[in-house]
Motif scaffolding. Structure first.
Motif, PDB file in Angstrom:
ATOM      1  N   VAL A  60      51.514  23.466  38.725  1.00  0.00           N
ATOM      2  CA  VAL A  60      52.583  23.741  39.702  1.00  0.00           C
ATOM      3  C   VAL A  60      52.408  22.869  40.942  1.00  0.00           C
ATOM      4  CG1 VAL A  60      53.622  25.503  41.178  1.00  0.00           C
ATOM      5  CG2 VAL A  60      52.860  26.099  38.852  1.00  0.00           C
ATOM      6  N   TRP A  61      51.191  22.880  41.518  1.00  0.00           N
ATOM      7  CA  TRP A  61      50.930  22.051  42.702  1.00  0.00           C
ATOM      8  C   TRP A  61      51.028  20.562  42.362  1.00  0.00           C
ATOM      9  CZ3 TRP A  61      51.538  24.340  47.035  1.00  0.00           C
ATOM     10  CH2 TRP A  61      51.107  25.656  47.242  1.00  0.00           C
ATOM     11  N   GLY A  62      50.615  20.194  41.140  1.00  0.00           N
ATOM     12  CA  GLY A  62      50.695  18.795  40.728  1.00  0.00           C
ATOM     13  C   GLY A  62      52.122  18.281  40.690  1.00  0.00           C
ATOM     14  N   ALA A  63      53.065  19.152  40.260  1.00  0.00           N
ATOM     15  CA  ALA A  63      54.480  18.760  40.239  1.00  0.00           C
ATOM     16  C   ALA A  63      54.978  18.472  41.652  1.00  0.00           C
ATOM     17  CB  ALA A  63      55.309  19.869  39.588  1.00  0.00           C
ATOM     18  N   LEU A  64      54.538  19.291  42.614  1.00  0.00           N
ATOM     19  CA  LEU A  64      54.961  19.075  44.001  1.00  0.00           C
ATOM     20  C   LEU A  64      54.317  17.816  44.583  1.00  0.00           C
ATOM     21  CD1 LEU A  64      56.534  19.981  46.443  1.00  0.00           C
ATOM     22  CD2 LEU A  64      54.683  21.570  47.017  1.00  0.00           C
ATOM     23  N   LEU A  65      53.056  17.563  44.246  1.00  0.00           N
ATOM     24  CA  LEU A  65      52.394  16.349  44.742  1.00  0.00           C
ATOM     25  C   LEU A  65      53.101  15.104  44.217  1.00  0.00           C
ATOM     26  CD1 LEU A  65      50.077  15.042  46.322  1.00  0.00           C
ATOM     27  CD2 LEU A  65      48.682  15.171  44.243  1.00  0.00           C
ATOM     28  N   GLY A  66      53.499  15.127  42.944  1.00  0.00           N
ATOM     29  CA  GLY A  66      54.227  13.987  42.383  1.00  0.00           C
ATOM     30  C   GLY A  66      55.529  13.726  43.112  1.00  0.00           C
ATOM     31  N   ALA A  67      56.235  14.803  43.473  1.00  0.00           N
ATOM     32  CA  ALA A  67      57.490  14.657  44.217  1.00  0.00           C
ATOM     33  C   ALA A  67      57.235  14.121  45.622  1.00  0.00           C
ATOM     34  CB  ALA A  67      58.207  16.008  44.279  1.00  0.00           C
ATOM     35  N   CYS A  68      56.162  14.608  46.247  1.00  0.00           N
ATOM     36  CA  CYS A  68      55.814  14.104  47.588  1.00  0.00           C
ATOM     37  C   CYS A  68      55.507  12.612  47.544  1.00  0.00           C
ATOM     38  CB  CYS A  68      54.611  14.864  48.130  1.00  0.00           C
ATOM     39  SG  CYS A  68      54.961  16.594  48.550  1.00  0.00           S
ATOM     40  N   ALA A  69      54.827  12.170  46.487  1.00  0.00           N
ATOM     41  CA  ALA A  69      54.507  10.748  46.340  1.00  0.00           C
ATOM     42  C   ALA A  69      55.777   9.919  46.194  1.00  0.00           C
ATOM     43  CB  ALA A  69      53.596  10.547  45.137  1.00  0.00           C
ATOM     44  N   LYS A  70      56.736  10.452  45.445  1.00  0.00           N
ATOM     45  CA  LYS A  70      57.985   9.697  45.230  1.00  0.00           C
ATOM     46  C   LYS A  70      58.767   9.545  46.531  1.00  0.00           C
ATOM     47  CE  LYS A  70      62.439   9.697  42.831  1.00  0.00           C
ATOM     48  NZ  LYS A  70      62.408   8.260  42.547  1.00  0.00           N
ATOM     49  N   TYR A  71      58.831  10.618  47.300  1.00  0.00           N
ATOM     50  CA  TYR A  71      59.642  10.591  48.518  1.00  0.00           C
ATOM     51  C   TYR A  71      58.831  10.281  49.772  1.00  0.00           C
ATOM     52  CZ  TYR A  71      63.520  12.364  45.774  1.00  0.00           C
ATOM     53  OH  TYR A  71      64.523  12.487  44.843  1.00  0.00           O
ATOM     54  N   GLY A  72      57.538  10.000  49.607  1.00  0.00           N
ATOM     55  CA  GLY A  72      56.716   9.587  50.739  1.00  0.00           C
ATOM     56  C   GLY A  72      56.492  10.663  51.775  1.00  0.00           C
ATOM     57  N   ASN A  73      56.498  11.930  51.368  1.00  0.00           N
ATOM     58  CA  ASN A  73      56.286  13.032  52.315  1.00  0.00           C
ATOM     59  C   ASN A  73      54.785  13.307  52.423  1.00  0.00           C
ATOM     60  OD1 ASN A  73      56.089  15.623  53.607  1.00  0.00           O
ATOM     61  ND2 ASN A  73      58.220  15.996  53.060  1.00  0.00           N
ATOM     62  N   LEU A  74      54.163  12.637  53.386  1.00  0.00           N
ATOM     63  CA  LEU A  74      52.713  12.717  53.529  1.00  0.00           C
ATOM     64  C   LEU A  74      52.270  14.060  54.096  1.00  0.00           C
ATOM     65  CD1 LEU A  74      50.163  11.117  53.070  1.00  0.00           C
ATOM     66  CD2 LEU A  74      50.466  10.056  55.315  1.00  0.00           C
ATOM     67  N   GLU A  75      53.142  14.676  54.889  1.00  0.00           N
ATOM     68  CA  GLU A  75      52.785  15.955  55.505  1.00  0.00           C
ATOM     69  C   GLU A  75      52.546  17.028  54.439  1.00  0.00           C
ATOM     70  OE1 GLU A  75      54.717  19.419  58.390  1.00  0.00           O
ATOM     71  OE2 GLU A  75      55.745  17.488  58.152  1.00  0.00           O
ATOM     72  N   ILE A  76      53.524  17.216  53.554  1.00  0.00           N
ATOM     73  CA  ILE A  76      53.370  18.212  52.491  1.00  0.00           C
ATOM     74  C   ILE A  76      52.376  17.711  51.457  1.00  0.00           C
ATOM     75  CG2 ILE A  76      54.555  19.487  50.657  1.00  0.00           C
ATOM     76  CD1 ILE A  76      57.112  19.365  52.277  1.00  0.00           C
ATOM     77  N   GLY A  77      52.421  16.412  51.174  1.00  0.00           N
ATOM     78  CA  GLY A  77      51.565  15.830  50.140  1.00  0.00           C
ATOM     79  C   GLY A  77      50.086  16.008  50.425  1.00  0.00           C
ATOM     80  N   SER A  78      49.673  15.793  51.678  1.00  0.00           N
ATOM     81  CA  SER A  78      48.253  15.927  52.008  1.00  0.00           C
ATOM     82  C   SER A  78      47.805  17.385  51.895  1.00  0.00           C
ATOM     83  CB  SER A  78      47.984  15.402  53.424  1.00  0.00           C
ATOM     84  OG  SER A  78      48.792  16.093  54.374  1.00  0.00           O
ATOM     85  N   GLU A  79      48.696  18.314  52.272  1.00  0.00           N
ATOM     86  CA  GLU A  79      48.370  19.739  52.150  1.00  0.00           C
ATOM     87  C   GLU A  79      48.203  20.131  50.677  1.00  0.00           C
ATOM     88  OE1 GLU A  79      50.711  23.944  52.281  1.00  0.00           O
ATOM     89  OE2 GLU A  79      51.418  22.380  53.664  1.00  0.00           O
ATOM     90  N   VAL A  80      49.147  19.677  49.843  1.00  0.00           N
ATOM     91  CA  VAL A  80      49.117  19.999  48.409  1.00  0.00           C
ATOM     92  C   VAL A  80      47.896  19.367  47.751  1.00  0.00           C
ATOM     93  CG1 VAL A  80      50.306  19.673  46.205  1.00  0.00           C
ATOM     94  CG2 VAL A  80      51.610  20.313  48.246  1.00  0.00           C
ATOM     95  N   ALA A  81      47.595  18.120  48.110  1.00  0.00           N
ATOM     96  CA  ALA A  81      46.431  17.442  47.534  1.00  0.00           C
ATOM     97  C   ALA A  81      45.149  18.218  47.836  1.00  0.00           C
ATOM     98  CB  ALA A  81      46.327  16.020  48.073  1.00  0.00           C
ATOM     99  N   GLY A  82      45.049  18.761  49.051  1.00  0.00           N
ATOM    100  CA  GLY A  82      43.879  19.555  49.411  1.00  0.00           C
ATOM    101  C   GLY A  82      43.710  20.760  48.498  1.00  0.00           C
ATOM    102  N   ARG A  83      44.812  21.414  48.162  1.00  0.00           N
ATOM    103  CA  ARG A  83      44.749  22.555  47.235  1.00  0.00           C
ATOM    104  C   ARG A  83      44.298  22.094  45.850  1.00  0.00           C
ATOM    105  NH1 ARG A  83      47.443  27.227  48.890  1.00  0.00           N
ATOM    106  NH2 ARG A  83      48.695  27.037  50.808  1.00  0.00           N
ATOM    107  N   LEU A  84      44.807  20.941  45.432  1.00  0.00           N
ATOM    108  CA  LEU A  84      44.451  20.427  44.104  1.00  0.00           C
ATOM    109  C   LEU A  84      42.987  19.999  44.028  1.00  0.00           C
ATOM    110  CD1 LEU A  84      47.702  18.438  43.313  1.00  0.00           C
ATOM    111  CD2 LEU A  84      46.786  20.319  41.957  1.00  0.00           C
ATOM    112  N   PHE A  85      42.447  19.475  45.130  1.00  0.00           N
ATOM    113  CA  PHE A  85      41.028  19.101  45.140  1.00  0.00           C
ATOM    114  C   PHE A  85      40.145  20.325  44.891  1.00  0.00           C
ATOM    115  CE2 PHE A  85      41.986  15.373  48.259  1.00  0.00           C
ATOM    116  CZ  PHE A  85      42.538  14.661  47.204  1.00  0.00           C
ATOM    117  N   GLU A  86      40.634  21.500  45.341  1.00  0.00           N
ATOM    118  CA  GLU A  86      39.884  22.742  45.112  1.00  0.00           C
ATOM    119  C   GLU A  86      40.056  23.244  43.683  1.00  0.00           C
ATOM    120  OE1 GLU A  86      41.142  25.585  47.980  1.00  0.00           O
ATOM    121  OE2 GLU A  86      40.435  24.437  49.712  1.00  0.00           O
ATOM    122  N   LEU A  87      41.295  23.155  43.163  1.00  0.00           N
ATOM    123  CA  LEU A  87      41.592  23.694  41.831  1.00  0.00           C
ATOM    124  C   LEU A  87      41.018  22.836  40.711  1.00  0.00           C
ATOM    125  CD1 LEU A  87      45.304  24.834  42.317  1.00  0.00           C
ATOM    126  CD2 LEU A  87      43.351  26.321  41.860  1.00  0.00           C
TER     127      LEU A  87
END
Length: 676
Positions: free
Chosen positions: A476-503
């Motif tokens: 679920v978080w990976g799908a959002l990170l992929g979308a953040c990468a496409k649209y260049g949304n670093l604010e949400i992307g960095s937050e989501v990546a942090g969750r994924l680093f834990e999971l």
């Protein structure tokens, strides 16, 4: 499909010649019945039709035993439609309870459960009273529908006719309730049986395994052994061993193994071969799993449905089209090609080998495809980027009265995501619970997040995750990170990546996506920090490689690979590709050359493994032939662009199977619509 046509078995040719060479036997029904039985072994349709002709010529079609055997023979030859045609044209007096039961049985085992139930109703309407064999034949159809009310209605009829106490009818009832996922009713029937045999006990044990009551399955097996009621058979042993494996009961499994050895039934039959083949698949030894099919045949063991399905599954994982085609040929020769389980495996194999057209042809040849067959084709079209066709197939399946299952909706919602059908995707997702009573799982929520993310609704996607009734996982978080990468949304992307680093701290893809996002924003220090974090956590990106099949051999290329004997020619072709695509407007995307010094980034892009494989394919494959490339990682954006240009320049289809999906490049366009 290009398949090898094998010679017909000599045994049956000899048997068939007797029809014409021995006049003394020609008119004897018993001899024709012998030929029917002989042909049932070889499953040769041509011989079946020849015998049918002789039966009609000699006016024997009204003889019940010949009619019923002929009915069954057409089904064994993989042509149940001819069985149905034969039955529909038969005289009313020929349609005895035996012939009705034969037809219901073959429909149940296709499986064509709704047709089997319809046939049962027609029989009763025609005034033919079902017997205990009829009920045993129709109960598997009730089980296949997974609709409990069908089985309960049949149970009432069985009680009305007084067959509830028959041991094989009772066993079939237990099996039906178990497959309809009501183990309470299954146990109630089992306990009430006045007599039980090993089939009854196996129905309960298998039912427990099917419904994940693994401890209960072990308990029932112990009861059989403790009471010394019956000798367990291969079904008993294989089921209880599977249950032991599922709960990690190693010691119990060893005890069962000891009983198997003691009883002397541990022979290398087709089941044993299938188990070892499945074990290879489970442990990802796919080449070995394929090889076991041919070794088994050389050992004189006739492969069954499970043998072919396992080998096809292994071929699909290897994307070995030639191997899969050879196995398909064997299924045709053996009469299994129209079996729904085999057909489903064939659809999946051809799809994963990049041949969607062949997958569609297999589906078209299936009589009465079930929901598993439909889902296999829907999944195939989704993997190949044919989202619009996925929706059409799904709606056609619903119109045909079939009930979709869990995986069907994963494919459909994903297809909506890839075709921008946001409203339709929401509608399908909401219908899961409201209409079809399927509780959405992580895969469905991940598809919904992807649906919103692809359309640029990143805030809505984040809110959707916050409202999930289950805890979001990495998909679920990976799908959002992929979308953040496409649209260049670093604010949400960095937050989501942090969750994924834990999971999933060992997944290099998350680190790379975040590092690339920082690099695209010019934040090189932060990008370097993420890459250093990979080193600190000992996370390594898997080395990229691509392979291409030429003349039944897989040729593997790595980044900057120069081991092939035609290396000089390959790199000359690579220069030509670079020159031609540049003339067409290609601009290097140096952000995908993350491991090179700045001045070398543009040059290093041309040493990516899929570009080298493309150059080799242009050299080694016939002009106009599709170029099929497989890659172990997600294909990069620069290679994706080059493939589009190359498909237009050389006027040929290029099919790339990467970690996520298939990319079909035709006339300068890709089936993924540049978002994968």
């Amino acid at each position: 499909m290009s398949l090898i046509i094998m010679p017909l078995p000599s045994l049956n040719i000899t048997a068939m010649s007797h029809i014409y060479s021995h006049d003394s036997h020609r008119h004897k029904p018993t001899h024709l019945n012998y030929l029917l039985n002989a042909t049932a072994q070889t499953k040769c349709l041509k011989h079946a039709t020849q015998i049918h002709s002789q039966i009609i010529t000699n006016s024997f079609i009204s003889l019940p035993f010949l009619f019923n055997n002929l009915l069954t023979l057409y089904s064994k030859c993989g042509r149940p439609s001819l069985s149905l045609l034969l039955f529909s044209t038969a005289h009313k007096l020929t349609r005895t309870v035996v012939s009705w039961t034969s037809l219901i049985s073959l429909l149940s085992h296709l499986p064509a459960p709704f047709q089997a139930l319809s046939c049962f109703n027609q029989m009763r309407t025609a005034g033919v009273c079902p017997n205990h064999f009829t009920f045993s034949a129709v109960l598997p159809a009730c089980a296949s529908t997974s609709i409990l009310v069908h089985g309960q209605q049949m149970h009432c009829l069985i009680s009305k006719h007084g067959y509830e106490g028959y041991v094989f009818v009772g066993s079939a009832l237990v099996d039906m309730y178990a497959k309809c996922h009501d183990m309470g009713l299954a146990e109630k029937v089992f306990v009430a049986l006045p007599e039980r045999n090993i089939v009854s006990w196996n129905s309960m044990i298998v039912g427990c395994l099917l419904n994940s009551f693994h401890v209960k399955a072990l308990f029932l097996f112990k009861e059989v052994i403790r009471e010394d009621l019956f000798s367990p058979n291969q079904v008993s042993f294989s089921t209880v061993l599977s249950a032991s494996a599922n709960i990690g009961a190693l010691e119990f499994g060893k005890q069962v193994h000891g009983i198997v050895v003691k009883q002397g039934i541990e022979n290398r039959d087709v089941i044993a071969w299938n188990v070892i083949s499945m074990g290879c698949v489970y442990n990802e030894n796919f080449e070995e799993a394929c090889n076991y099919l041919w070794v088994m045949k050389r050992a004189g063991i006739t492969p069954d449905e499970a043998s072919y399905s396992t080998a096809l599954h292994a071929s699909a994982h290897l994307a070995a089209l030639d191997q899969g085609t050879l196995i398909h040929n064997q299924t045709i020769k053996s009469g299994f090609s129209t079996n729904s389980c085999i057909a489903t495996s064939l659809i999946t194999m051809y799809a994963k080998c990049g041949s969607l057209d062949d997958a569609c042809r297999v589906f078209e040849e299936i009589d009465n495809p079930n929901v598993v067959c439909w889902t296999a084709l829907i999944a195939a079209c989704q993997q190949h980027g044919n989202g619009n066709h996925v929706i059409k197939l799904f709606e056609k399946m619903l119109a045909d009265g079939l009930k979709p299952h869990y995986i069907t909706f994963v494919c459909v919602i994903s297809a909506c995501s890839h075709t921008g059908r946001v409203e339709e995707g929401h509608a399908y997702f909401n219908s899961m619970e409201k209409v079809h009573r399927i509780i959405p799982g992580h895969e469905h929520y991940a598809c919904m997040v992807d649906l919103l993310g692809r359309s640029g609704q990143l805030d809505e996607a984040r809110k959707f995750i916050a409202q999930m009734p289950i805890k979001p996982n990495a998909s679920v978080w990976g799908a959002l990170l992929g979308a953040c990468a496409k649209y260049g949304n670093l604010e949400i992307g960095s937050e989501v990546a942090g969750r994924l680093f834990e999971l999933e701290p060992d997944n290099p893809g998350n680190y790379i996506l975040l590092a690339n996002m920082y690099a695209h924003k010019g934040k090189l220090r932060e990008a370097d920090h993420v890459r250093r974090l990979m080193g600190i956590n000992r996370v390594r990106k898997e080395p990229g490689c691509s392979w291409i099949d030429v003349k039944n051999k897989s040729i593997v290329f790595t980044v900057h690979g120069k081991l092939h004997v035609r290396t000089d020619e390959i790199y000359e072709m690579l220069k030509k590709v670079k020159e031609l695509v540049t003339n067409k407007g290609y601009v290097p995307q140096t952000q995908f050359a993350v491991n090179s010094a700045e001045e070398l980034k543009e040059e290093s892009l041309w040493y990516h493994s899929e570009k080298i494989a493309l150059a080799f394919g242009l050299l080694a494959l016939p002009a106009g032939a599709p170029i099929r490339i497989k890659k172990n990682l997600r294909t990069c954006g620069d290679c994706h662009t080059v493939m589009k240009f190359a498909s237009e320049i050389w006027k040929r289809e290029i099919i790339v199977r990467d970690l996520n999906r298939f990319h079909h490049f035709r006339n300068g366009l890709c089936s993924c619509r540049d978002y994968w």
